[in-house]
Design an enzyme around this catalytic site. Structure first.
Site, PDB file in Angstrom:
ATOM      1  N   TYR A 270     -95.642-117.865 -46.989  1.00 57.20           N
ATOM      2  CA  TYR A 270     -95.949-118.150 -45.304  1.00 57.20           C
ATOM      3  C   TYR A 270     -97.020-119.912 -45.479  1.00 57.20           C
ATOM      4  O   TYR A 270     -98.042-119.346 -46.325  1.00 57.20           O
ATOM      5  CB  TYR A 270     -96.488-117.577 -44.505  1.00 57.20           C
TER       6      TYR A 270
ATOM      7  N   TYR B 257    -104.918-113.956 -32.552  1.00 52.62           N
ATOM      8  CA  TYR B 257    -105.830-113.536 -32.357  1.00 52.62           C
ATOM      9  C   TYR B 257    -106.830-113.296 -31.436  1.00 52.62           C
ATOM     10  O   TYR B 257    -108.014-112.417 -31.150  1.00 52.62           O
ATOM     11  CB  TYR B 257    -106.875-114.139 -34.054  1.00 52.62           C
TER      12      TYR B 257
ATOM     13  N   ILE C 175     -99.813-109.720 -36.322  1.00 51.10           N
ATOM     14  CA  ILE C 175     -99.835-109.759 -35.061  1.00 51.10           C
ATOM     15  C   ILE C 175     -98.825-110.523 -34.493  1.00 51.10           C
ATOM     16  O   ILE C 175     -98.153-110.353 -34.888  1.00 51.10           O
ATOM     17  CB  ILE C 175    -100.201-111.494 -34.478  1.00 51.10           C
TER      18      ILE C 175
ATOM     19  N   PHE D 260     -97.923-121.281 -38.202  1.00 51.77           N
ATOM     20  CA  PHE D 260     -96.690-120.928 -39.467  1.00 51.77           C
ATOM     21  C   PHE D 260     -95.229-121.214 -39.784  1.00 51.77           C
ATOM     22  O   PHE D 260     -94.570-121.332 -39.440  1.00 51.77           O
ATOM     23  CB  PHE D 260     -96.921-119.313 -38.875  1.00 51.77           C
TER      24      PHE D 260
ATOM     25  N   PHE E 124    -104.841-122.253 -43.027  1.00 57.24           N
ATOM     26  CA  PHE E 124    -106.249-121.104 -42.549  1.00 57.24           C
ATOM     27  C   PHE E 124    -105.704-119.865 -44.135  1.00 57.24           C
ATOM     28  O   PHE E 124    -106.608-119.145 -44.534  1.00 57.24           O
ATOM     29  CB  PHE E 124    -107.065-120.618 -41.941  1.00 57.24           C
ATOM     30  N   ASP E 125    -104.448-120.245 -43.949  1.00 60.92           N
ATOM     31  CA  ASP E 125    -104.222-118.691 -44.909  1.00 60.92           C
ATOM     32  C   ASP E 125    -102.391-119.660 -45.986  1.00 60.92           C
ATOM     33  O   ASP E 125    -102.235-120.185 -45.462  1.00 60.92           O
ATOM     34  CB  ASP E 125    -103.393-117.831 -44.701  1.00 60.92           C
TER      35      ASP E 125
END
Length: 314
Positions: free
Chosen positions: A235, A289, A263, A306, A245-246
């Site tokens: 992902y 979040y 989440i 995502f 961010f990831d």
């Protein structure tokens, strides 16, 4: 000979006079609120890094702090940091009397490059203090650190330092609260506007919860049977402005977890995917979040994007 002695005497006087302002500055008691706060922060940081003090080059340390404040690229490579970190911890452990694995009792640990230790520790401290960079006078901050590392008499009484710390902390917390509330309002509005437009785009599906998704690649395998199933995925997560961010792709390391551990947007979305598929999800903050965000990476009330590839059901 006499003329030589007179010349040396004159040079000594000149040197003393040139050093006097620097010495006076080092010993000057912080007077302004900013100077006092900087000195207090420096002493607190000094206490937190006191164990590494003997191995620390202070000029390199302050250079790395300033570099972090300026948003500069790391001054130490990842390979250098990976080498210095364990060696430094070994030296700290030996100094504190701990028995270190692989070392004979009474033996000395290998030396470390003090400038690299300074860059390593300074980068970490700088990142932590970056949100406060406008509050910190680095020169005075450095004097606070030096006070602790040298074991010198503090220039401010402990009672005044405690009062400064309490007042400063309360003010910064209030400032951060106000900034967070403003960011939350802005992100809520931006997310709602984006999702309202995005839902009309070709190929975008909106579920009853508000989750939006698009099929990037079809899959032919089974779907997760429930909201607690284990999945293995690749992902990438982004903010609406494209900031990543990831990313498991960047780490080259797929993630395995239970759908009940993530989440709500992921729990719902992954159950729509057959193994082998790749979807893009737009997740409203209420399914992500929320108001708190994830400090350091995800702002409050942020809508997230995502790209997710379902590899298998372990």
């Amino acid at each position: 000979m006499k003329s030589l002695l007179r010349g040396l005497a004159a040079l000594s006087v000149a040197a003393a006079l040139s050093l006097a302002p620097a010495i006076a500055q080092e010993n000057a008691v912080p007077s302004s609120e900013r100077e006092k706060n900087s000195y207090m922060i420096g002493m607190d940081v000094g206490r937190s890094i006191e164990a590494v003090g003997p191995d620390l080059d202070r000029a390199a340390f302050l250079r790395a702090v300033r570099n972090a404040f300026d948003g500069g690229k790391p001054l130490l490579s990842e390979a250098e940091a990976a080498e210095i970190g364990p060696a430094l911890m070994q030296r700290v452990g030996v100094r504190s009397g701990q028995s270190m694995p692989g070392m004979a009792p009474g033996s000395e640990p290998p030396p470390v490059a003090k400038d690299k230790v300074g860059l390593l520790v300074g980068a970490d401290v700088g990142r932590s203090l970056a949100p406060l960079k406008d509050e910190v006078d680095l020169a005075v901050f450095g004097r606070g650190v030096a006070t602790v590392l040298d074991g010198s008499q503090p220039l401010l009484a402990e009672a005044e330092l405690a009062s400064l710390r309490e007042t400063f902390t309360a003010r910064i917390q209030e400032r951060m609260r106000q900034e967070s509330e403003a960011a939350a309002r802005e992100n809520t509005a931006a997310g709602a506007e984006f999702l309202a437009t995005n839902r009309t785009a070709k190929g975008v599906v909106t579920t009853g919860s508000g989750l939006q998704y698009m099929v990037l690649r079809q899959g032919s395998g089974p779907r997760p049977p429930n909201g607690t199933a284990q999945v293995r995925v690749h992902y990438e997560g982004r903010l609406l402005d494209g900031t990543v961010f990831d990313s498991s792709y960047a780490r080259n390391d797929p993630a395995t977890f239970g759908l009940g551990q993530v989440i709500a947007g992921w729990t719902e979305g992954l159950q729509l995917m057959p193994v082998g598929a790749k979807y893009r999800f737009w997740i409203p903050s209420a399914l992500a979040y929320g108001r708190n965000g994830s400090p350091g990476s995800i702002p409050p009330n942020a809508t997230l994007v995502f790209d997710v590839e379902l590899l298998q059901l372990p």
